[in-house]
Structures are given as C-alpha cells and as structure tokens.
Design an enzyme around this catalytic site. Structure first.
Site, PDB file in Angstrom:
ATOM      1  N   CYS A 124     -14.389 -67.547 -49.293  1.00 61.41           N
ATOM      2  CA  CYS A 124     -13.416 -68.621 -49.496  1.00 61.41           C
ATOM      3  C   CYS A 124     -14.162 -69.950 -49.429  1.00 61.41           C
ATOM      4  O   CYS A 124     -14.762 -70.274 -48.390  1.00 61.41           O
ATOM      5  CB  CYS A 124     -12.363 -68.548 -48.396  1.00 61.41           C
ATOM      6  SG  CYS A 124     -11.190 -69.922 -48.428  1.00 61.41           S
ATOM      7  N   CYS A 168     -13.264 -71.672 -56.293  1.00 57.10           N
ATOM      8  CA  CYS A 168     -12.274 -71.014 -55.440  1.00 57.10           C
ATOM      9  C   CYS A 168     -12.321 -69.556 -55.860  1.00 57.10           C
ATOM     10  O   CYS A 168     -12.280 -69.250 -57.064  1.00 57.10           O
ATOM     11  CB  CYS A 168     -10.879 -71.598 -55.675  1.00 57.10           C
ATOM     12  SG  CYS A 168      -9.554 -70.610 -54.948  1.00 57.10           S
TER      13      CYS A 168
HETATM   14  N1  DGL Z   1      -9.829 -68.462 -52.126  1.00 60.87           N
HETATM   15  C1  DGL Z   1      -9.884 -69.721 -51.487  1.00 60.87           C
HETATM   16  C2  DGL Z   1     -11.138 -70.481 -51.908  1.00 60.87           C
HETATM   17  O1  DGL Z   1     -12.116 -69.908 -52.354  1.00 60.87           O
HETATM   18  C3  DGL Z   1      -8.737 -70.679 -51.537  1.00 60.87           C
HETATM   19  C4  DGL Z   1      -7.327 -70.322 -51.697  1.00 60.87           C
HETATM   20  C5  DGL Z   1      -6.437 -71.061 -50.704  1.00 60.87           C
HETATM   21  O2  DGL Z   1      -6.083 -72.231 -50.932  1.00 60.87           O
HETATM   22  O3  DGL Z   1      -6.138 -70.437 -49.687  1.00 60.87           O
HETATM   23  O4  DGL Z   1     -11.187 -71.673 -51.781  1.00 60.87           O
END
Ligand code: DGL
Length: 274
Positions: free
Chosen positions: A82, A195
């Site tokens: 993330c 993301c």
């Molecule tokens: N998957 C997360 C990232 O790589 C973000 C998604 C969220 O806002 O929770 O930033």
C-alpha cells in the site's frame, strides 16, 4: 493436492498487507516469483480507504493492525502493499518491529528514466500525492521530466467495487484518470500506478486512456525485492493463500471467485479487537 498455507512447516511465511484488495496485485507477483512461500493476505477493510485518513490516524491504525498480525502470525517478512501506508508509516513499523519490511512507494525513478516525452503522471490516492516522501522522490529522480501528481478520490473504491462484482461505469473511471493526460506541446507518455488498487483495473485504464501510455506497475519490482531479502527459494510448495479481513465479513460469492483468481482460497476469522 491442495495444502493450506500453514501446511508447509519449512516454507517462509510472508504477510502481504493492504487497506483492501489492492495488495493482491503485489501478492500475485510474489506468488509467481516464489512458489515456495506460505503467503497470507491481510486487508484492513474495516478502515478502508486509507487515502482519506489523516496522517496520525493512519500511522496509529497501521501500527496497531500490523502489530497484531505480526504477533498472531509470526511472519518472516511483511510486505506493506500500500503506497498510502508505506510513504508514511514504514519508518515507524521498522523502528517498532524487529522483522523485515518491504514497502510500496511511487515508481517515479523508473518512470522518469523511461519517458521519452518527459511528461510523467503519478496516479495515487490524495494522501500519497501530498506526502513529503513523494515530493522528495520527484526532487531526487524527476530530472528533466515534468511530473504531474494526480490524487484520485474514487479510483481505489471503484477497483474494490469491480472486484466485488459491482458494475463500474466507464465514465467514472475516465473522470478519475483524465488529469493524468497532459498535452502542453508534449504529451504524457508514462503513468505511474502509485496505488496498488489501480492495476486491478489495468485493462480498463488502457481502454479508456485518451491516448496510449506506458502504465508503470511496481508489483514485479516489489516481488523481486522481497525475494532477495528472503534468500534462495526452496522447493515449490504451491500452498493455498489464506486471507483475512479486519471487518470480519466473509467474502461474497463474487468476491470469493475474484480472490480465487489470485490463488486466495482460504479465509481466516478477523483479528479480535481490531
Ligand atoms: N492500495 C492503497 C495504496 O496503494 C490505497 C487504497 C486506500 O486508499 O486505502 O495506496
């Protein structure tokens, strides 16, 4: 023969963590690169989306959930799949827990190296876009590229909806990606998917782009980094991947079907008291 992730006593145990389903794009690459691993996927879906949490709330949340997971699962390595969490909370996690972490941060360096038009866009959550960490990467690695930061309010949620089997309109996706496409005499030719949710929509992103660009998904590089920290691979075990969701909700049939495509076929109960 199928085996559970706990079935391989010698398989290194790796926890892949995200706020939701985006980290599956990293899990997929790690599974491909290292079939010897016991992989566990954890989604803090009770607190999704991380992109809307303020910084101190996010650091506290990630520290407490990841701390619980480490205590319960005793992994050899944790991948914070993330960007929103990694660009803020990694130093805190590393200081607090004496195990290896691999983070996910915007792939600005390779994007700027590859761009020919010298117009690169970084598509991320609003939180990742405003981080000092992201600004520092641009200062250090953009060189002669003009970098456009695009903080998308909705794209991670749209990716979640798609994986849950809900209809997601083309127009909704097109609106979120439109600011990535800059034409100021030279056109954007490279977009960083900063993301982990966004590669879940890659075919639709390609289809809806106003002109073709290179989409940079850092997942293969993250898998290589994790693999190098784990050392030489053991024999392929091809263990089933376990997943747990902090909401405690069992996946719907549509989601279970989508998860199976990532090799996730077993579900644990949520962590108590998260
Ligand atoms: N998957 C997360 C990232 O790589 C973000 C998604 C969220 O806002 O929770 O930033």
């Amino acid at each position: 023969m199928s085996a559970s992730a706990s079935g391989g006593p010698h398989a290194p145990k790796v926890l892949v963590f995200d706020s939701g389903l985006g980290g599956l794009t990293v899990l997929r690459e790690l599974k491909r690169a290292r079939p010897d691993l016991a992989l566990i996927y954890a989604a803090d879906d009770a607190a999704f989306p991380y992109g809307r949490l303020d910084d101190s709330a996010l650091v506290e949340r990630v520290g407490s959930v990841v701390g619980r997971l480490i205590a319960d699962l005793q992994p050899n390595l944790v991948v914070i799949a993330c960007n929103t969490a990694s660009t803020l909370a990694l130093p805190v996690l590393r200081a607090r827990f004496p195990i290896s972490f691999v983070g996910t941060v915007p792939a600005i360096k390779p994007a700027c190296e590859r761009s020919r038009s010298k117009r690169v866009s970084v598509l991320a959550t609003p939180a990742t876009v405003r981080r000092d960490y992201t600004q520092d990467l641009i200062r250090e690695f953009a060189g002669d590229c003009r970098v456009t930061l695009v903080g998308s309010e909705r794209l991670a949620s749209l990716a979640e909806a798609a994986l849950h089997g809900e209809p997601v309109a083309d127009a909704a996706i097109a609106t979120e990606i439109a600011p990535c496409f800059v034409d100021d005499g030279a056109r954007t030719d490279t977009v960083v998917l900063a993301c982990t949710h966004y590669p879940l929509l890659i075919e639709r992103l390609k289809h809806l782009a106003p002109w073709p660009v290179e989409w940079i998904d850092p997942a293969p590089a993250i898998a290589r980094r994790a693999s190098s920290l784990l050392g030489a691979p053991g024999p392929a075990a091809n263990l089933a991947v376990r997943a747990l969701f902090t909401s405690g909700q069992a996946p719907s049939p549509a989601l279970a079907h989508a998860l199976a495509a990532f090799g996730v076929t077993a579900f644990d109960a949520a962590l108590p008291a998260v």
